[in-house]
Design a protein around this motif. Structure first.
Motif, PDB file in Angstrom:
ATOM      1  N   LEU A  86      95.655  13.220  23.347  1.00 26.96           N
ATOM      2  CA  LEU A  86      94.501  13.745  22.805  1.00 26.96           C
ATOM      3  C   LEU A  86      94.627  13.230  21.461  1.00 26.96           C
ATOM      4  N   THR A  87      93.644  12.300  21.044  1.00 29.61           N
ATOM      5  CA  THR A  87      93.772  11.488  19.798  1.00 29.61           C
ATOM      6  C   THR A  87      92.377  11.038  19.602  1.00 29.61           C
ATOM      7  N   THR A  88      92.506  10.405  18.349  1.00 26.24           N
ATOM      8  CA  THR A  88      91.386   9.722  17.586  1.00 26.24           C
ATOM      9  C   THR A  88      91.360   8.408  18.029  1.00 26.24           C
ATOM     10  N   TYR A  89      92.292   7.792  18.578  1.00 21.66           N
ATOM     11  CA  TYR A  89      92.762   6.332  18.787  1.00 21.66           C
ATOM     12  C   TYR A  89      91.976   6.078  19.932  1.00 21.66           C
ATOM     13  N   GLU A  90      90.727   5.129  19.967  1.00 23.72           N
ATOM     14  CA  GLU A  90      90.192   4.778  21.265  1.00 23.72           C
ATOM     15  C   GLU A  90      90.218   3.195  21.260  1.00 23.72           C
ATOM     16  N   GLU A  91      90.992   2.599  20.680  1.00 24.01           N
ATOM     17  CA  GLU A  91      91.194   1.231  20.902  1.00 24.01           C
ATOM     18  C   GLU A  91      91.741   0.906  22.259  1.00 24.01           C
ATOM     19  N   GLU A  92      91.321  -0.201  22.706  1.00 29.02           N
ATOM     20  CA  GLU A  92      91.687  -0.338  24.338  1.00 29.02           C
ATOM     21  C   GLU A  92      93.352  -0.631  24.317  1.00 29.02           C
ATOM     22  N   ASP A  93      93.700  -1.371  23.329  1.00 27.83           N
ATOM     23  CA  ASP A  93      95.331  -1.579  23.440  1.00 27.83           C
ATOM     24  C   ASP A  93      96.150  -0.402  23.458  1.00 27.83           C
ATOM     25  N   VAL A  94      95.437   0.669  22.629  1.00 31.39           N
ATOM     26  CA  VAL A  94      96.480   1.716  22.290  1.00 31.39           C
ATOM     27  C   VAL A  94      96.380   2.548  23.379  1.00 31.39           C
ATOM     28  N   ILE A  95      95.076   2.468  24.039  1.00 33.67           N
ATOM     29  CA  ILE A  95      94.903   3.438  25.357  1.00 33.67           C
ATOM     30  C   ILE A  95      95.755   2.750  26.415  1.00 33.67           C
ATOM     31  N   SER A 128      93.618  12.855  37.264  1.00 36.15           N
ATOM     32  CA  SER A 128      93.927  12.351  35.896  1.00 36.15           C
ATOM     33  C   SER A 128      92.325  12.445  35.324  1.00 36.15           C
ATOM     34  N   TYR A 129      92.445  12.329  34.082  1.00 35.05           N
ATOM     35  CA  TYR A 129      91.130  12.560  33.448  1.00 35.05           C
ATOM     36  C   TYR A 129      91.255  11.467  32.139  1.00 35.05           C
ATOM     37  N   MET A 130      89.927  10.847  32.086  1.00 36.21           N
ATOM     38  CA  MET A 130      89.697  10.107  30.682  1.00 36.21           C
ATOM     39  C   MET A 130      88.352  10.445  30.036  1.00 36.21           C
ATOM     40  N   SER A 131      88.152  10.633  28.885  1.00 35.10           N
ATOM     41  CA  SER A 131      86.911  10.850  28.181  1.00 35.10           C
ATOM     42  C   SER A 131      86.120   9.684  28.700  1.00 35.10           C
ATOM     43  N   PRO A 132      84.751   9.843  28.718  1.00 34.86           N
ATOM     44  CA  PRO A 132      83.920   8.465  29.239  1.00 34.86           C
ATOM     45  C   PRO A 132      84.093   7.665  28.053  1.00 34.86           C
ATOM     46  N   SER A 133      84.158   7.748  26.784  1.00 35.12           N
ATOM     47  CA  SER A 133      83.959   6.817  25.837  1.00 35.12           C
ATOM     48  C   SER A 133      85.301   6.098  25.940  1.00 35.12           C
ATOM     49  N   VAL A 134      86.334   6.552  26.395  1.00 33.96           N
ATOM     50  CA  VAL A 134      87.908   5.743  26.667  1.00 33.96           C
ATOM     51  C   VAL A 134      87.603   5.155  27.717  1.00 33.96           C
ATOM     52  N   ALA A 135      87.208   5.870  28.907  1.00 30.32           N
ATOM     53  CA  ALA A 135      86.993   4.934  30.259  1.00 30.32           C
ATOM     54  C   ALA A 135      86.109   3.551  29.928  1.00 30.32           C
ATOM     55  N   ARG A 136      85.087   3.883  29.285  1.00 32.71           N
ATOM     56  CA  ARG A 136      84.353   2.628  29.030  1.00 32.71           C
ATOM     57  C   ARG A 136      85.067   1.501  28.152  1.00 32.71           C
ATOM     58  N   GLU A 137      85.830   2.223  27.405  1.00 33.43           N
ATOM     59  CA  GLU A 137      86.699   0.877  26.818  1.00 33.43           C
ATOM     60  C   GLU A 137      87.548   0.022  27.705  1.00 33.43           C
ATOM     61  N   ILE A 138      88.108   0.927  28.586  1.00 39.41           N
ATOM     62  CA  ILE A 138      89.103   0.121  29.492  1.00 39.41           C
ATOM     63  C   ILE A 138      88.285  -0.376  30.416  1.00 39.41           C
ATOM     64  N   VAL A 139      87.368  -0.098  30.789  1.00 40.27           N
ATOM     65  CA  VAL A 139      86.395  -1.072  32.022  1.00 40.27           C
ATOM     66  C   VAL A 139      85.550  -2.227  31.209  1.00 40.27           C
ATOM     67  N   ASN A 140      85.208  -2.137  30.130  1.00 41.65           N
ATOM     68  CA  ASN A 140      84.853  -3.346  29.320  1.00 41.65           C
ATOM     69  C   ASN A 140      85.992  -4.338  29.118  1.00 41.65           C
ATOM     70  N   HIS A 141      87.277  -3.661  28.859  1.00 43.45           N
ATOM     71  CA  HIS A 141      88.554  -4.585  28.850  1.00 43.45           C
ATOM     72  C   HIS A 141      88.623  -5.393  30.034  1.00 43.45           C
ATOM     73  N   LEU A 142      88.575  -4.355  31.290  1.00 43.69           N
ATOM     74  CA  LEU A 142      88.545  -5.035  32.606  1.00 43.69           C
ATOM     75  C   LEU A 142      87.800  -5.749  33.124  1.00 43.69           C
ATOM     76  N   MET A 143      86.622  -5.586  32.866  1.00 43.42           N
ATOM     77  CA  MET A 143      85.403  -6.739  33.240  1.00 43.42           C
ATOM     78  C   MET A 143      84.928  -7.709  32.147  1.00 43.42           C
ATOM     79  N   GLY A 144      85.793  -8.032  31.019  1.00 41.30           N
ATOM     80  CA  GLY A 144      85.401  -8.839  30.139  1.00 41.30           C
ATOM     81  C   GLY A 144      86.047 -10.276  30.073  1.00 41.30           C
ATOM     82  N   GLY A 145      86.837 -10.296  31.719  1.00 40.01           N
ATOM     83  CA  GLY A 145      87.227 -11.636  31.716  1.00 40.01           C
ATOM     84  C   GLY A 145      88.893 -12.019  30.982  1.00 40.01           C
ATOM     85  N   ARG A 146      89.329 -11.097  30.491  1.00 39.12           N
ATOM     86  CA  ARG A 146      90.640 -11.225  29.885  1.00 39.12           C
ATOM     87  C   ARG A 146      91.831 -10.892  30.916  1.00 39.12           C
TER      88      ARG A 146
END
Length: 213
Positions: A86-95, A128-146
């Motif tokens: 439960l945190t303010t950090y929403e950066e993909e690397d931290v997540i 398991s649960y992830m806030s929508p904003s957090v899940a979006r960060e992960i999906v953007n990362h996953l789908m971003g070609g990296r």
């Protein structure tokens, strides 16, 4: 009814008290330990190892040991402990680091108290649960070609995964994509089989753990 025991490690007094009080209002939960630091939590555990909870709500930005540093230390002592960040950090690397270190869920502090309780219920039932904003960060990362091996997912599977992490139901997805609910369910099963996982969070966590170098 057996109550789910909850512990909290949070240095912000207001957040700590608000979450503690709100969780305490719900009869299915029992507050086990509430601490302002990881060191305090581990010290209490060393003194009385029997004081163990089912779910630990853990902040990242803590004095002394951070939440990220604490995850492996806590799981070494309590291997079956479910950890919700439960945190303010929403950066993909931290997540990703938190999830790959063993946390099962990740909630933004922007979430409502009701959302936190809902997450506790989901985790208590084995999910398991992830806030929508957090899940979006992960999906953007996953789908971003990296992640080059994202190509093992079909375009339709990627599309459905994105909608799932937005919190949409199978019925809503079927309506939006003009396919049947059974077809959605079939795609989800294939997606999990390809990634060799059992649920949404595992799909993201294990995928990243296996292919990010």
């Amino acid at each position: 009814m057996k109550k789910t025991k909850i512990s909290i490690i949070e240095d912000n007094k207001v957040v700590r008290e608000n979450v503690s009080k709100f969780v305490g209002f719900h009869e299915e939960f029992e507050l086990c330990q509430v601490h302002g630091s990881v060191e305090s939590f581990l010290h209490a555990l060393n003194i009385n190892p029997s004081i163990q909870s089912d779910i630990l709500i853990l902040d990242i930005g803590l004095p002394g040991l951070s939440g990220l540093e604490a995850i492996p230390l806590i799981l070494e002592k309590l291997p079956h402990q479910d950890i919700i960040m439960l945190t303010t950090y929403e950066e993909e690397d931290v997540i990703l680091k938190a999830l790959c270190s063993g946390a099962c869920s990740y909630i933004s502090k922007k979430a409502s108290l009701d959302e936190i309780v809902e997450a506790l219920r989901i985790v208590a039932n084995g999910g398991s649960y992830m806030s929508p904003s957090v899940a979006r960060e992960i999906v953007n990362h996953l789908m971003g070609g990296r992640v080059s091996k994202a190509s093992i997912l079909s375009d339709r599977q990627k599309e459905i995964l994105e909608k799932l992490v937005d919190g949409k139901s199978y019925a809503t997805i079927s309506t939006e994509l003009f396919i049947s609910v059974e077809t959605v369910r079939s795609h989800v099963k294939k997606l999990y089989k390809v990634l060799q996982v059992n649920n949404k969070t595992e799909a993201i966590t294990q995928y990243m753990k296996g292919y990010i170098k």
